[in-house]
Motif scaffolding. Structure first.
Motif, PDB file in Angstrom:
ATOM      1  N   TYR A  84       0.865  -1.186   0.000  1.00 43.56           N
ATOM      2  CA  TYR A  84       0.000   0.000   0.000  1.00 43.56           C
ATOM      3  C   TYR A  84       0.896   1.228   0.000  1.00 43.56           C
ATOM      4  N   THR A  85       0.572   2.202  -0.858  1.00 41.74           N
ATOM      5  CA  THR A  85       1.383   3.417  -0.957  1.00 41.74           C
ATOM      6  C   THR A  85       0.511   4.660  -0.786  1.00 41.74           C
ATOM      7  N   ARG A  86       0.997   5.583   0.028  1.00 42.14           N
ATOM      8  CA  ARG A  86       0.364   6.887   0.209  1.00 42.14           C
ATOM      9  C   ARG A  86       1.307   7.945  -0.331  1.00 42.14           C
ATOM     10  N   TYR A  87       0.830   8.710  -1.318  1.00 34.44           N
ATOM     11  CA  TYR A  87       1.591   9.805  -1.909  1.00 34.44           C
ATOM     12  C   TYR A  87       1.017  11.121  -1.377  1.00 34.44           C
ATOM     13  N   GLU A  88       1.863  11.929  -0.772  1.00 31.65           N
ATOM     14  CA  GLU A  88       1.444  13.234  -0.260  1.00 31.65           C
ATOM     15  C   GLU A  88       2.121  14.312  -1.097  1.00 31.65           C
ATOM     16  N   LEU A  89       1.339  14.975  -1.972  1.00 30.22           N
ATOM     17  CA  LEU A  89       1.911  15.982  -2.866  1.00 30.22           C
ATOM     18  C   LEU A  89       2.288  17.232  -2.076  1.00 30.22           C
ATOM     19  N   LEU A  90       3.539  17.653  -2.213  1.00 29.68           N
ATOM     20  CA  LEU A  90       4.020  18.852  -1.533  1.00 29.68           C
ATOM     21  C   LEU A  90       3.735  20.070  -2.415  1.00 29.68           C
ATOM     22  N   ALA A  91       4.210  21.244  -2.018  1.00 27.56           N
ATOM     23  CA  ALA A  91       3.959  22.468  -2.789  1.00 27.56           C
ATOM     24  C   ALA A  91       4.361  22.254  -4.247  1.00 27.56           C
ATOM     25  N   PRO A  92       3.542  22.681  -5.206  1.00 29.05           N
ATOM     26  CA  PRO A  92       3.800  22.371  -6.620  1.00 29.05           C
ATOM     27  C   PRO A  92       5.181  22.791  -7.115  1.00 29.05           C
ATOM     28  N   GLU A  93       5.687  23.927  -6.614  1.00 31.87           N
ATOM     29  CA  GLU A  93       6.977  24.414  -7.111  1.00 31.87           C
ATOM     30  C   GLU A  93       8.140  23.485  -6.732  1.00 31.87           C
ATOM     31  N   THR A  94       7.915  22.569  -5.760  1.00 33.67           N
ATOM     32  CA  THR A  94       8.977  21.648  -5.358  1.00 33.67           C
ATOM     33  C   THR A  94       9.059  20.416  -6.249  1.00 33.67           C
ATOM     34  N   ALA A  95       7.993  20.116  -7.005  1.00 32.87           N
ATOM     35  CA  ALA A  95       7.913  18.898  -7.822  1.00 32.87           C
ATOM     36  C   ALA A  95       8.177  17.644  -6.981  1.00 32.87           C
ATOM     37  N   SER A  96       7.836  17.713  -5.691  1.00 24.46           N
ATOM     38  CA  SER A  96       8.168  16.634  -4.755  1.00 24.46           C
ATOM     39  C   SER A  96       6.920  16.078  -4.082  1.00 24.46           C
ATOM     40  N   PHE A  97       7.038  14.857  -3.629  1.00 24.48           N
ATOM     41  CA  PHE A  97       5.946  14.211  -2.902  1.00 24.48           C
ATOM     42  C   PHE A  97       6.519  13.210  -1.903  1.00 24.48           C
ATOM     43  N   LYS A  98       5.883  13.181  -0.727  1.00 27.42           N
ATOM     44  CA  LYS A  98       6.259  12.216   0.303  1.00 27.42           C
ATOM     45  C   LYS A  98       5.585  10.876   0.029  1.00 27.42           C
ATOM     46  N   ILE A  99       6.300   9.809   0.291  1.00 30.17           N
ATOM     47  CA  ILE A  99       5.772   8.459   0.084  1.00 30.17           C
ATOM     48  C   ILE A  99       5.806   7.697   1.404  1.00 30.17           C
ATOM     49  N   SER A 100       4.678   7.094   1.745  1.00 30.49           N
ATOM     50  CA  SER A 100       4.606   6.133   2.844  1.00 30.49           C
ATOM     51  C   SER A 100       4.249   4.787   2.222  1.00 30.49           C
ATOM     52  N   TYR A 101       5.175   3.863   2.281  1.00 28.39           N
ATOM     53  CA  TYR A 101       5.019   2.580   1.583  1.00 28.39           C
ATOM     54  C   TYR A 101       4.970   1.452   2.611  1.00 28.39           C
ATOM     55  N   GLU A 102       3.830   0.802   2.697  1.00 23.01           N
ATOM     56  CA  GLU A 102       3.670  -0.356   3.575  1.00 23.01           C
ATOM     57  C   GLU A 102       3.847  -1.616   2.740  1.00 23.01           C
ATOM     58  N   VAL A 103       4.708  -2.519   3.198  1.00 21.73           N
ATOM     59  CA  VAL A 103       4.976  -3.732   2.444  1.00 21.73           C
ATOM     60  C   VAL A 103       5.294  -4.850   3.417  1.00 21.73           C
ATOM     61  N   THR A 104       5.009  -6.077   3.000  1.00 21.78           N
ATOM     62  CA  THR A 104       5.221  -7.246   3.838  1.00 21.78           C
ATOM     63  C   THR A 104       6.145  -8.229   3.123  1.00 21.78           C
ATOM     64  N   ALA A 105       7.302  -8.506   3.718  1.00 19.54           N
ATOM     65  CA  ALA A 105       8.239  -9.485   3.169  1.00 19.54           C
ATOM     66  C   ALA A 105       7.727 -10.886   3.474  1.00 19.54           C
ATOM     67  N   THR A 106       7.793 -11.792   2.483  1.00 20.36           N
ATOM     68  CA  THR A 106       7.225 -13.132   2.666  1.00 20.36           C
ATOM     69  C   THR A 106       8.187 -14.274   2.349  1.00 20.36           C
ATOM     70  N   THR A 107       9.434 -13.990   1.963  1.00 20.28           N
ATOM     71  CA  THR A 107      10.372 -15.071   1.676  1.00 20.28           C
ATOM     72  C   THR A 107      10.844 -15.676   2.997  1.00 20.28           C
TER      73      THR A 107
END
Length: 437
Positions: free
Chosen positions: A44-67
């Protein structure tokens, strides 16, 4: 910590446990350690768009390792994106994990990553504990990307245009922006501070070429905050509908999923496992209220984070109330309930639980002439039904994705992005045996 969480071994014979595990297998048998590859689930990924002039976004990535046995997990840094502010946490304890950025050639030195792209950099994460057999390792990865090709201005609008391969996603717009375009069917949801977000499930096998457009015009500050959702139910529904709170919850982030393994239809029986994450402080158990018309047997439970087995108790709703086990809900006094007790959670802790049972439900699952019929309402966002060996699907009233497992059984996945349950009416017939057999 783990010793306190484990209550007792499940009350099942070794033979029945082995049989249930065999029924639950939905992936190829584990490869030898030398041939094993990194695998993951529940992304599951959450993208949080920052101020447009930064062209940047924060990512919160939830993942489960299964090997099984893996001590590290590798997260690729997408080409064309510059990553900063990385942090990684163990989802079970909330503790920070050690990580380092390595090249693709360095990653390939790990047998799990022998096929890694040599031109891609990776975040190499040291897991809090090796992935247990038949268990999982849940992690949260935080990072900020700067990518002017994915996030940019276009006249008076901002555009987030990015192919997303993860199946569950959420994108949060900057404060003061309203959504004016979205090419993927999505939920529109407000954040607690009033920022608008879109969220969607992608049940398909390919990437989604997401294009979001937003313009200034939305409220900011306290006036933008949404009103609390209520327990009011829809007046238009022909039956008692879901509450407003349930209807407005984010489907993509809900962490409950269930897989049904149909036994031969003459038995009216199917085994299942149900995975969910408990995160509420003070909760000390899970309760599964057995649906009327069904009989549950052979319950078992485990903590997927550690592989530890928990005790499964069967009782009435009245006995549950008398037990004082805090499961976060109540049951009718006469209801049959499967209860899984564990030590109460404290703030910052979560547990990923797997509950397994066998159900007998003649009304839901039966043989009509030469046709298998499975007719059941499924309420999870992610549901799957595996046909018994030797059967092929002839009808599926609800849309599903279909795959064939290594043992030739057919699996149908019903991903439901709507707040109401999906009514699965599934029919199947026996395959014609190969005359050469």
């Amino acid at each position: 910590m783990c010793r306190e969480l484990v209550i007792a071994a499940a009350v099942l014979s070794l033979s029945s446990c082995a049989a249930l595990r065999a029924q639950q297998t939905s992936a190829p048998p584990a490869a030898s350690p030398a041939a094993a590859k990194q695998t993951a689930t529940d992304e599951y990924t959450r993208y949080e768009l920052l101020a447009p002039e930064t062209a940047s976004f924060k990512i919160s990535y939830e993942v489960t390792a299964t090997t099984p046995g893996a001590k590290f997990f590798y997260n690729p840094i997408r080409k064309g994106s510059a990553a900063t502010d990385e942090a990684v946490f163990d989802s079970m304890t909330g503790h920070a994990l050690h990580f380092e950025v390595v090249s693709g050639s360095e990653a390939r030195q790990d047998p799990l990553m022998s096929e890694a792209d040599g031109d891609t950099n990776f975040i190499k994460i040291s897991l809090a504990r090796p992935v247990p057999p038949e268990g999982q390792g849940r992690i949260l990865i935080l990072k900020t990307y700067k990518d002017a090709k994915s996030y940019y201005r276009e006249a008076d609008a901002i555009v987030f245009h990015r192919p997303l391969g993860i199946k569950r996603n959420k994108v949060v717009l900057p404060a003061g922006y309203e959504l004016v375009g979205c090419n993927v069917p999505s939920q529109a949801l407000p954040e607690p501070d009033g920022r608008i977000a879109v969220s969607f499930l992608n049940p398909g096998s390919g990437e989604v070429p997401l294009i979001l457009r937003a313009k200034p015009g939305a409220e900011t500050g306290p006036s933008a905050a949404p009103r609390p959702a209520t327990q009011a139910r829809s007046w238009e529904s022909p039956f008692q509908g879901e509450s407003e709170r349930a209807r407005l919850s984010e489907r993509a982030h809900q962490d409950r999923d269930i897989v049904y393994f149909l036994q031969q239809p003459e038995t009216h029986a199917f085994s299942l496992y149900h995975d969910y994450t408990e995160s509420r402080p003070g909760i000390g158990g899970y309760a599964n209220i057995v649906r009327e018309g069904s009989v549950a047997s052979h319950p078992s439970a485990s903590i997927l984070d550690t592989g530890e087995q928990l005790k499964a108790l069967e009782m009435s709703g009245a006995e549950l109330a008398a037990s004082k086990i805090n499961v976060g809900e109540t049951a009718a006094p006469a209801a049959r309930v499967v209860v899984i007790p564990f030590s109460k959670l404290v703030a910052g802790q979560t547990l990923r639980l797997r509950i397994a049972e066998t159900y007998t439900a003649p009304v839901s699952y039966k043989l009509d002439g030469d046709e298998l019929i499975f007719d059941r309402s499924l309420g999870r966002p992610r549901n799957a039904v595996v046909l018994p060996s030797g059967w092929y699907c002839t009808f599926s009233a609800a849309p599903a994705t279909v795959t064939q497992l290594p043992d030739d059984r057919v699996r149908l996945d019903y991903w439901d992005d709507r707040p109401e349950a999906v009514d699965v009416l599934l029919k199947a017939k026996r395959r014609i045996k190969d005359s050469s057999d």
